[in-house]
Enzyme design. Structure first.
Site, PDB file in Angstrom:
ATOM      1  N   ASP A 453      62.961  45.974 -43.661  1.00 39.34           N
ATOM      2  CA  ASP A 453      62.055  46.645 -44.391  1.00 39.34           C
ATOM      3  C   ASP A 453      62.116  47.849 -45.021  1.00 39.34           C
ATOM      4  OD1 ASP A 453      59.251  46.732 -45.728  1.00 39.34           O
ATOM      5  OD2 ASP A 453      58.148  46.422 -43.675  1.00 39.34           O
ATOM      6  N   ASP A 521      52.983  41.278 -50.044  1.00 42.95           N
ATOM      7  CA  ASP A 521      52.344  41.646 -48.725  1.00 42.95           C
ATOM      8  C   ASP A 521      50.803  40.865 -48.992  1.00 42.95           C
ATOM      9  OD1 ASP A 521      53.714  43.127 -47.157  1.00 42.95           O
ATOM     10  OD2 ASP A 521      53.151  44.945 -47.554  1.00 42.95           O
TER      11      ASP A 521
HETATM   12  C1  DGJ Z   1      55.510  46.008 -45.060  1.00 43.44           C
HETATM   13  C2  DGJ Z   1      55.757  44.520 -44.894  1.00 43.44           C
HETATM   14  O1  DGJ Z   1      55.656  43.886 -46.235  1.00 43.44           O
HETATM   15  C3  DGJ Z   1      54.781  43.930 -43.848  1.00 43.44           C
HETATM   16  O2  DGJ Z   1      54.968  42.423 -43.794  1.00 43.44           O
HETATM   17  C4  DGJ Z   1      54.834  44.493 -42.563  1.00 43.44           C
HETATM   18  O3  DGJ Z   1      56.134  44.199 -42.067  1.00 43.44           O
HETATM   19  C5  DGJ Z   1      54.823  46.090 -42.737  1.00 43.44           C
HETATM   20  N1  DGJ Z   1      55.496  46.611 -43.802  1.00 43.44           N
HETATM   21  C6  DGJ Z   1      55.043  46.675 -41.311  1.00 43.44           C
HETATM   22  O4  DGJ Z   1      54.903  48.265 -41.456  1.00 43.44           O
END
Ligand code: DGJ
Length: 710
Positions: A453, A521
């Site tokens: 990420d 997200d």
């Molecule tokens: C952003 C990601 O897109 C989410 O799926 C998740 O992993 C969060 N970060 C965790 O901090």
């Protein structure tokens, strides 16, 4: 074909259905000759000669140069290369020197400055099966003084002249990525870019040009993309010459870019790829999908496992008992890979601490991660984990030890976003630190999946620590790639997923290391239909992980149907699902396992696009046309609703097929030409003598397509 047999210095690259031709004209310019439907060599137009227009535009302005360099002649169009020599000279004059031809598909054309020993080698590779041409450039300083590059794009592409093009591209923002836009290209220069040091949610380095008439099925389209995960730029310039002339350039962003090329050094650009089809936007996507799966992805032909991800269920509240409880239900439902997201490492109880300290939090995991991994394995699932290697919290041991490791500018505040700063991945010591802990994590645990990420973009880009601060942009991305490359070499079985707060790092560059992308997200299913459709313009469904979550209020079967259009995952809090929800989930997961090869590895047809529509359909068909699956979604339709015909695609016209829910076999031709209606109807319900609508909105159909007989 070699230079001696080819005194005209003219080259033709053929793919199955297209031809791309270039050559050197009488004045010595390397120019574009043709790009479009396949032609016999003899039919390809000759290299255009150089003519000016009045005293305001020299020949270079009018020529479709393959790699225009800036500074000499009366040319004001977008160049690919701009540089300053050590003596202050800023005008480049590139001339053809030689060519290396390797078979029918590979070509390297060497250009050299007419005075300085700066060599620019243009690499071309045709991919016959996908009707694509790849290009990149290597710029070598053979002199004894440094040269500063100020722009070094990967390619300039020239669709035919005389057409007013429409530009299709993708835009968005966090939580709202992948909107397909189709805008008439105005005269002048249109620029799409990222200045964020990452690909970005806002625009994607992908384009498609057509005459305004193409649709999913029909029409000539010229399209391309850049394989780069850092700041990038696309310029689309329309000028008045030859009725209209359009040039599209792609490369690392030249905004705040400079690169000092020392004597003997070479700068190599990322690869740009472009293609032609006359099969409309659907064919564009299918060519990209095949290219991505067959040539880029580390595990291209593999089918992705059904995964569970803990993020939306537990956020930072992650510990051994809690994750074990989730894993037990996940296994019961048929999940094959359990992924523990953010929150597992030292001090990570919220987003204000922990990033940088990649050891399991001793309170949450008193015996380390191994007991959880073993429990997950014992439940019959593989184990995956979340990391954010490029980021650091101020409240971390790493920051206390190495405050100088973050990207910053002296005398300036260090802007935080989500309470984090960015590590300077351009520094070899930061790369080595990252390789060290990530390698140890993978060596010491049975981990088969890593979600990588990156939850912010750059600020205060002061430099990277070397001689030219503006090299930061490229060196950062090269540093990230080096870590990925090392991990891939040491742990080739591990599947990486690229995530940057959802779809902020989705590009052909990262897909050489990561098999998957977290597209957004936003997991609300109605929004997700459009997001997934935009994503599918460029990337195959196997790349797109899609979770069923608790976001929104829509029915479980609708949520499953939406997520089954990608690599299915579940991200809900399973402990809140009752026995009936778990039973339904088990059935959906079982069905998905039956059809996932079709979805992930088949041909995708957007039968009725979803963006802006309340009723949409998408079909996935096996490459051998033996079977497929049709997904139909109704979000909102006003009543009384009429349901359009769906014309199936990719069937063998002469074979007989069955479609779930419809009686009797029909020929492939009938399904494709006559079509079929799949009504998702509202129902009239009589309740206590009064009539009520049971609204058909937010319903879905998943129908299998089966060929009968051989
Ligand atoms: C952003 C990601 O897109 C989410 O799926 C998740 O992993 C969060 N970060 C965790 O901090």
């Amino acid at each position: 074909m070699n230079q001696h047999e080819n005194p005209q210095h003219a080259w033709v690259l053929h793919t199955r259905r297209s031809t791309y031709a270039l050559g050197v004209n009488a004045a010595g310019f390397l120019v574009h000759r043709y790009w479009g439907a396949r032609l016999p060599d003899a039919g390809v137009p000759a290299a255009p000669e150089s003519e000016g227009w009045a005293s305001f535009n020299g020949p270079a302005q009018l020529l479709p140069e393959e790699y225009p360099a800036w500074g000499s002649g009366l040319s004001y169009v977008e160049p690919c290369l701009k540089a300053t020599f050590a003596d202050g000279v800023r005008a480049l004059e590139l001339r053809y020197v030689s060519v290396d031809v390797n078979g029918d598909t590979d070509l390297v054309i060497h250009l050299r400055d007419s005075h300085y020993p700066l060599v620019v080698s243009l690499f071309y590779r045709a991919h016959p099966d996908y009707d694509l041409v790849e290009r990149f450039v290597a710029i070598t300083n053979n002199g004894d003084a440094p040269v500063t590059l100020e722009r070094a794009f990967s390619a300039q592409w020239h669709p035919p002249v005389g057409v007013q093009y429409r530009l299709s591209h993708l835009t968005g923002r966090w939580l709202d990525e992948w909107h397909i836009r189709r805008d008439a290209l105005p005269h002048g220069t249109t620029r799409l870019e990222s200045r964020r040091i990452m690909t970005g949610h806002q625009h994607n380095p992908w384009f498609a040009l057509d005459d305004g008439e193409a649709d999913e099925e029909r029409g000539a389209v010229w399209f391309g993309a850049l394989a780069w995960s850092g700041s990038w730029a696309l310029t689309a310039e329309v000028t008045d010459f030859e009725a209209t002339m359009t040039r599209v350039s792609l490369g690392v962003n030249d905004w705040d870019f400079a690169w000092q090329l020392a004597p003997g050094e070479t700068f190599t650009t990322p690869t740009a790829v472009a293609g032609w089809t006359d099969g409309g936007f659907g064919a564009v996507s299918r060519a990209m999908h095949d290219y991505v799966r067959d040539t880029l992805l580390p595990h291209g032909g593999g089918k992705h496992k059904v995964l569970y991800n803990s993020w939306e269920a537990t956020l930072f509240d992650v510990d051994e008992p809690g994750q074990t409880a989730l894993a037990e239900v996940a296994a019961e439902i048929g999940v094959e890979l359990f992924v523990m997201d953010d929150g597992w490492f030292k001090g990570r109880n919220h987003d204000r601490a922990g990033l940088g300290d990649w050891t399991p939090d001793a309170k949450k995991f008193p015996h380390g991660l191994t007991p959880l991994v073993e429990r997950v394995n014992a439940l019959g699932m593989e184990f995956g984990i979340w990391v954010e290697p490029e980021m650091i919290n101020e409240d971390s041991d790493l920051y206390r030890a190495h405050p100088d490791w973050v990207i910053h500018s002296q005398n300036r505040q260090r802007t935080t976003a989500r309470n984090q700063m960015m590590l300077n991945m351009a520094l070899p010591e930061v790369q080595d630190y990252t390789i060290g802990w990530l390698d140890a994590l993978l060596r010491n645990h049975k981990i088969t999946f890593v979600k990588w990420d990156a939850n912010r973009n750059v600020s205060e880009p002061g430099g990277w620590g070397g001689r030219e601060p503006r090299e930061l942009w490229v060196r950062y991305t090269q540093g990230v790639y080096r870590v990925f490359e090392t991990m891939r070499a040491r742990h080739p079985h591990v599947i990486f997923q690229s995530c940057s707060g959802g779809g902020g790092r989705a590009d052909l560059g990262i897909l050489r290391y990561a098999d998957q992308i977290w597209a957004s997200d936003n997991t609300e299913p109605a929004a997700r239909i459009s997001i997934q459709e935009g994503f599918s313009q460029v990337f195959p469904a196997s790349v797109m992980e899609a979770w069923v979550t608790d976001a929104g209020t829509l029915p479980l079967d609708f949520r499953f149907a939406v997520s089954m259009c990608g690599a299915l995952g579940i991200g809900a809090n399973l402990l809140h699902w009752d026995a009936e929800a778990r039973r339904q989930a088990r059935e959906w997961v079982a069905l998905y396992k039956e059809i996932r090869a079709l979805v992930q590895l088949g041909d995708q047809y957007r039968l009725l696009p979803a963006q802006g529509q309340g009723y949409s359909a998408v079909q996935y068909m096996a490459k051998d046309a033996s079977q497929g699956v049709l997904f139909v979604f109704r979000t909102h339709m006003a009543e009384p609703a009429t349901f359009p015909m769906l014309h199936l695609r990719g069937l063998d016209a002469d074979a007989q097929y069955m479609l779930d829910g419809i009686e009797g076999a029909r020929s492939g031709a009938a399904w494709m030409r006559a079509g079929v209606q799949v009504p998702l109807k509202s129902e009239i319900v009589w309740a206590e003598g009064a009539m009520e609508y049971k609204i058909g909105d937010f319903t879905a159909a998943v129908r299998r397509i089966r060929r009968i007989g051989a």
